[in-house]
Scaffold this motif. Structure first.
Motif, PDB file in Angstrom:
ATOM      1  N   UNK A   1      -2.268  -1.488   6.609  1.00 42.51           N
ATOM      2  CA  UNK A   1      -2.320  -1.394   5.150  1.00 42.51           C
ATOM      3  C   UNK A   1      -3.633  -0.781   4.681  1.00 42.51           C
ATOM      4  N   UNK A   2      -4.728  -1.272   5.221  1.00 42.92           N
ATOM      5  CA  UNK A   2      -6.035  -0.804   4.737  1.00 42.92           C
ATOM      6  C   UNK A   2      -6.301   0.655   5.134  1.00 42.92           C
ATOM      7  N   UNK A   3      -5.588   1.158   6.147  1.00 41.82           N
ATOM      8  CA  UNK A   3      -5.769   2.554   6.533  1.00 41.82           C
ATOM      9  C   UNK A   3      -5.224   3.517   5.479  1.00 41.82           C
ATOM     10  N   UNK A   4      -4.331   3.019   4.617  1.00 45.09           N
ATOM     11  CA  UNK A   4      -3.764   3.848   3.556  1.00 45.09           C
ATOM     12  C   UNK A   4      -4.686   3.953   2.344  1.00 45.09           C
ATOM     13  N   UNK A   5      -5.666   3.076   2.260  1.00 45.19           N
ATOM     14  CA  UNK A   5      -6.496   2.957   1.054  1.00 45.19           C
ATOM     15  C   UNK A   5      -7.188   4.256   0.633  1.00 45.19           C
ATOM     16  N   UNK A   6      -7.698   5.080   1.557  1.00 47.55           N
ATOM     17  CA  UNK A   6      -8.394   6.298   1.112  1.00 47.55           C
ATOM     18  C   UNK A   6      -7.485   7.320   0.432  1.00 47.55           C
ATOM     19  N   UNK A   7      -6.176   7.187   0.584  1.00 45.48           N
ATOM     20  CA  UNK A   7      -5.257   8.222   0.133  1.00 45.48           C
ATOM     21  C   UNK A   7      -4.540   7.896  -1.176  1.00 45.48           C
ATOM     22  N   UNK A   8      -4.568   6.619  -1.596  1.00 45.27           N
ATOM     23  CA  UNK A   8      -3.781   6.200  -2.746  1.00 45.27           C
ATOM     24  C   UNK A   8      -4.635   5.457  -3.759  1.00 45.27           C
ATOM     25  N   UNK A   9      -4.257   5.541  -5.024  1.00 47.24           N
ATOM     26  CA  UNK A   9      -4.957   4.776  -6.054  1.00 47.24           C
ATOM     27  C   UNK A   9      -4.790   3.281  -5.822  1.00 47.24           C
ATOM     28  N   UNK A  10      -3.596   2.894  -5.337  1.00 43.55           N
ATOM     29  CA  UNK A  10      -3.297   1.481  -5.127  1.00 43.55           C
ATOM     30  C   UNK A  10      -2.419   1.329  -3.889  1.00 43.55           C
ATOM     31  N   UNK A  11      -2.739   0.352  -3.061  1.00 43.24           N
ATOM     32  CA  UNK A  11      -1.944   0.038  -1.866  1.00 43.24           C
ATOM     33  C   UNK A  11      -1.609  -1.448  -1.900  1.00 43.24           C
ATOM     34  N   UNK A  12      -0.332  -1.761  -1.712  1.00 41.57           N
ATOM     35  CA  UNK A  12       0.104  -3.158  -1.693  1.00 41.57           C
ATOM     36  C   UNK A  12       0.793  -3.438  -0.361  1.00 41.57           C
ATOM     37  N   UNK A  13       0.297  -4.432   0.362  1.00 39.31           N
ATOM     38  CA  UNK A  13       0.955  -4.891   1.576  1.00 39.31           C
ATOM     39  C   UNK A  13       1.843  -6.074   1.242  1.00 39.31           C
ATOM     40  N   UNK A  14       3.064  -6.070   1.770  1.00 38.30           N
ATOM     41  CA  UNK A  14       3.979  -7.188   1.537  1.00 38.30           C
ATOM     42  C   UNK A  14       4.407  -7.800   2.862  1.00 38.30           C
ATOM     43  N   UNK A  15       4.595  -9.103   2.855  1.00 38.67           N
ATOM     44  CA  UNK A  15       5.064  -9.791   4.054  1.00 38.67           C
ATOM     45  C   UNK A  15       5.719 -11.103   3.627  1.00 38.67           C
ATOM     46  N   UNK A  16       6.628 -11.599   4.449  1.00 39.34           N
ATOM     47  CA  UNK A  16       7.305 -12.863   4.170  1.00 39.34           C
ATOM     48  C   UNK A  16       6.481 -14.057   4.627  1.00 39.34           C
ATOM     49  N   UNK A  17       5.492 -13.812   5.490  1.00 38.26           N
ATOM     50  CA  UNK A  17       4.746 -14.906   6.130  1.00 38.26           C
ATOM     51  C   UNK A  17       3.445 -15.233   5.389  1.00 38.26           C
ATOM     52  N   UNK A  18       3.300 -16.444   4.855  1.00 34.79           N
ATOM     53  CA  UNK A  18       2.030 -16.833   4.229  1.00 34.79           C
ATOM     54  C   UNK A  18       0.862 -16.800   5.217  1.00 34.79           C
TER      55      UNK A  18
END
Length: 272
Positions: free
Chosen positions: A55-72
């Motif tokens: 997820x964090x590898x996408x940060x330089x390319x987008x205004x906003x990055x959201x990671x989603x997962x079912x596991x708390x």
């Protein structure tokens, strides 16, 4: 039907510590997007993000990055990581994502989509993506290899022993191999502009203990550990000792090169 795994806190912590972050693949995904769509990179959603390495590898390319997962537990590890300010996380199923229709520029799933309800996930990704938005699904095969001096072939014979011992404990959902699952999803994707890529070899230098730790995060090893903890520990110790003996070293901190065999597919939603 989606499959839920990797939800224990101890397993989530190991996942964060040992799994490889594939920055080479992010470069390929972004090159594909830049060819296919105007440079409108506002929102990326990384589905089944686990502890957030991809997820964090996408940060330089987008205004906003959201990671989603079912596991708390996985999201707790992701939040404990050093996250750029434009990265956030949401708990939700892969098939029910909390975003508006046509709101997302990129939907990714890195080593996760094989656990989803495939048809429902593809429909949900299509709902989210704007025209010209892209879908990128990434995974790797279990048969990682090692390089070390002139004994690499012998090391990999030992690794094959480990993979063979774990094979009976693979989840029935992926018993025949996850690559076929991704090929089936690729075939089910209705977008005419799509491409299948195999294989990208990603090399990482790490301590031998890191390789062992990575294998111990596999769902098959976790299943063996759940069923017979003593046998799981014996197998891990036996393989580690055989590898050390072959390398003629005593410390599991000795560095080796681990080769991970990635495959992935990319698709661009048609512009209306």
């Amino acid at each position: 039907m989606a499959v839920r795994l990797f939800e224990g806190k101890k397993h989530a912590a190991a996942y964060l510590q040992y799994r490889v972050a594939p920055h080479e693949l992010i470069s390929r995904i972004m090159s594909y997007m830049e060819k296919k769509t105007p440079k409108q990179f506002n929102l990326a959603v990384d589905v089944g993000c686990g502890s957030g390495q991809g997820t964090i590898l996408l940060a330089p390319y987008f205004s906003k990055v959201v990671g989603t997962d079912i596991s708390p537990a996985q999201l707790e590890m992701a939040l404990a990581n050093r996250n750029p300010p434009n990265v956030s996380y949401r708990q939700c199923p892969a098939e029910e994502l909390p975003f508006g229709s046509g709101e997302v520029d990129l939907v990714t799933a890195m080593t996760a989509a094989h656990w989803f309800d495939h048809q429902r996930f593809l429909q949900e990704a299509d709902r989210l993506l704007r025209p010209g938005g892209c879908l990128a699904l990434v995974s790797y095969t279990m048969d990682m290899e090692l390089e070390y001096g002139d004994v690499s072939n012998t090391l990999n014979d030992i690794c094959k022993e480990l993979y063979a011992a774990l094979l009976p404990f693979r989840n029935p959902h992926i018993r025949s191999g996850s690559e076929k699952i991704y090929l089936d999803m690729f075939d089910c994707c209705s977008y005419p502009d799509k491409e299948w890529n195999e294989r990208l070899l990603i090399k990482r230098t790490m301590p031998l203990s890191g390789y062992i730790g990575m294998v111990e995060t596999f769902s098959s090893y976790q299943k063996l550990q759940e069923k017979d903890p003593a046998e799981a520990e014996r197998l891990s110790d036996d393989i580690r000792n055989k590898l050390l003996l072959t390398m003629k070293v005593s410390s599991p901190d000795t560095e080796v090169t681990v080769i991970v065999k990635y495959f992935y597919w990319l698709a661009c939603k048609p512009c209306i």
